[in-house]
Design an enzyme around this catalytic site. Structure first.
Site, PDB file in Angstrom:
ATOM      1  CG  ASP A   1       5.052   2.941   7.351  1.00 39.01           C
ATOM      2  OD1 ASP A   1       4.141   3.425   6.643  1.00 39.01           O
ATOM      3  OD2 ASP A   1       4.855   2.032   8.182  1.00 39.01           O
ATOM      4  CG  HIS A   2       4.207   0.088   4.259  1.00 40.51           C
ATOM      5  ND1 HIS A   2       4.021  -1.204   4.659  1.00 40.51           N
ATOM      6  CD2 HIS A   2       3.795   0.861   5.294  1.00 40.51           C
ATOM      7  CE1 HIS A   2       3.514  -1.219   5.888  1.00 40.51           C
ATOM      8  NE2 HIS A   2       3.368   0.021   6.288  1.00 40.51           N
TER       9      HIS A   2
ATOM     10  CG  HIS B   1      -3.976   0.315   6.729  1.00 35.82           C
ATOM     11  ND1 HIS B   1      -3.951   0.969   7.950  1.00 35.82           N
ATOM     12  CD2 HIS B   1      -2.778   0.588   6.142  1.00 35.82           C
ATOM     13  CE1 HIS B   1      -2.787   1.612   8.076  1.00 35.82           C
ATOM     14  NE2 HIS B   1      -2.068   1.401   6.996  1.00 35.82           N
TER      15      HIS B   1
ATOM     16  CG  ASP C   1       0.642  -1.148   7.819  1.00 30.98           C
ATOM     17  OD1 ASP C   1       1.554  -1.951   8.092  1.00 30.98           O
ATOM     18  OD2 ASP C   1       0.815   0.083   7.751  1.00 30.98           O
TER      19      ASP C   1
ATOM     20  CG  HIS D   1       0.159   4.431   4.650  1.00 31.06           C
ATOM     21  ND1 HIS D   1      -0.595   3.696   5.532  1.00 31.06           N
ATOM     22  CD2 HIS D   1      -0.665   5.402   4.168  1.00 31.06           C
ATOM     23  CE1 HIS D   1      -1.815   4.201   5.603  1.00 31.06           C
ATOM     24  NE2 HIS D   1      -1.892   5.234   4.769  1.00 31.06           N
TER      25      HIS D   1
ATOM     26  CG  HIS E   1      -0.394   0.121   2.532  1.00 29.24           C
ATOM     27  ND1 HIS E   1       0.418  -0.836   3.086  1.00 29.24           N
ATOM     28  CD2 HIS E   1      -0.492   1.109   3.460  1.00 29.24           C
ATOM     29  CE1 HIS E   1       0.775  -0.450   4.295  1.00 29.24           C
ATOM     30  NE2 HIS E   1       0.252   0.729   4.552  1.00 29.24           N
TER      31      HIS E   1
ATOM     32  CG  HIS F   1       3.879  -1.672  11.595  1.00 24.94           C
ATOM     33  ND1 HIS F   1       4.697  -0.586  11.768  1.00 24.94           N
ATOM     34  CD2 HIS F   1       3.192  -1.435  10.447  1.00 24.94           C
ATOM     35  CE1 HIS F   1       4.510   0.285  10.788  1.00 24.94           C
ATOM     36  NE2 HIS F   1       3.593  -0.217   9.958  1.00 24.94           N
TER      37      HIS F   1
END
Ligand code: ZN
Ligand code: FE
Length: 273
Positions: free
Chosen positions: A74-75, A128, A145, A72, A70, A183
């Site tokens: 942090d990915h 999410h 996530d 975001h 996805h 995570h």
């Protein structure tokens, strides 16, 4: 009584995976090719390019492809730099804007990497984010996530109906499927799970095991679909005990399955263990 050893102690059948910790609590994953291609790896959600490059260098690994679940940061933060430096394809969800993506995928597609002996089915798991996908194959699932051990992602872009459907899709995978989420949230998730379902014996024993592991800063991921079905409140919102607890928290009985899921998710959003 000693609890069962954590599934992470056992090698995942058919798939070698290297964990790359990043940021506060992210896990970036490197999936190794089979047999002769074991030094070629596929990076999943490489949010931090330096962390990936360091592991590639130290272990003499070659990056062969990138999978993104996805959009975001942090990915995706390392996707463009890694793809450019290594000249590799980037698979990512068709319904999201993924900088650097070269191959758009959606539920039902197959990611075929024959030179590595790797094949993954793409699953649509919105909730999410609106276009979130997961990659399933070789007895494992990389779910970003969407599903965490003892919890699930927050509903930033999706509805409770969508997230419940996505979690149902993941829960339908074989019980021994290794779950590689993005995570290390397990310990705090289990505080909430125990508040919802204090009489779940398997949950109590797993919480004990997780606390022991985290004291030593050991990871709790991968988990398994079978364990999550037994202990994760978000996969168990159809259980009578959870329905009753959620209704008590909300002050009214749930109207349907998605409403019960929403009650549990809202309860956790405000939960301070
Ligand atoms: Zn996210
Ligand atoms: Fe994340």
């Amino acid at each position: 009584m000693r609890p069962e050893p954590n599934a992470a102690d056992r090698p995942s059948p058919g798939l070698a995976v290297t964990r790359v910790p990043a940021f506060e609590d992210n896990y970036l994953w490197l999936i190794h090719g089979e047999a002769a291609a074991a030094t070629q790896v596929v990076a999943v959600d490489p949010g931090d390019p330096a962390a990936i490059e360091a592991v590639l260098d130290a272990n003499h690994l070659t990056l062969a492809a990138i999978l993104v679940t996805h959009h975001h940061g942090d990915h995706t933060g390392g996707v463009e730099a890694l793809a450019t430096h290594h000249g590799v394809p980037v698979y990512g969800p068709a319904r999201e804007d993924i900088p650097g993506r070269t191959i758009a995928v959606k539920g039902g597609d197959v990611v075929d990497l024959p030179s590595l002996g790797l094949h993954f089915r793409v699953l649509d798991v919105p909730g999410h984010t609106a276009g979130h996908v997961a990659y399933a194959g070789h007895g494992a699932v990389f779910c970003g996530d969407t599903l965490f051990s003892g919890g699930c992602g927050r509903l930033f872009e999706g509805t409770p109906e969508q997230m419940l459907g996505s979690l149902d899709t993941l829960a339908a995978l074989p019980k021994d499927t290794q779950v590689y989420c993005a995570h290390e949230y397990t310990a705090s998730n289990l505080k909430f799970a125990l508040a919802v379902e204090p009489s779940n014996a398997e949950l109590v024993s797993y919480a004990w095991e997780v606390a022991r592991r985290r004291e030593k800063l050991e990871p709790t991921i991968p988990t398994t679909i079978g364990r999550e079905r037994a202990i994760n409140p978000f996969l168990r919102t159809r259980e009578a005990t959870i329905r009753e607890a959620a209704a008590e928290f909300s002050g009214r009985p749930a109207a349907n399955d998605a409403d019960a899921f929403r009650q549990v998710r809202e309860w956790k959003n405000g939960f301070r263990g």
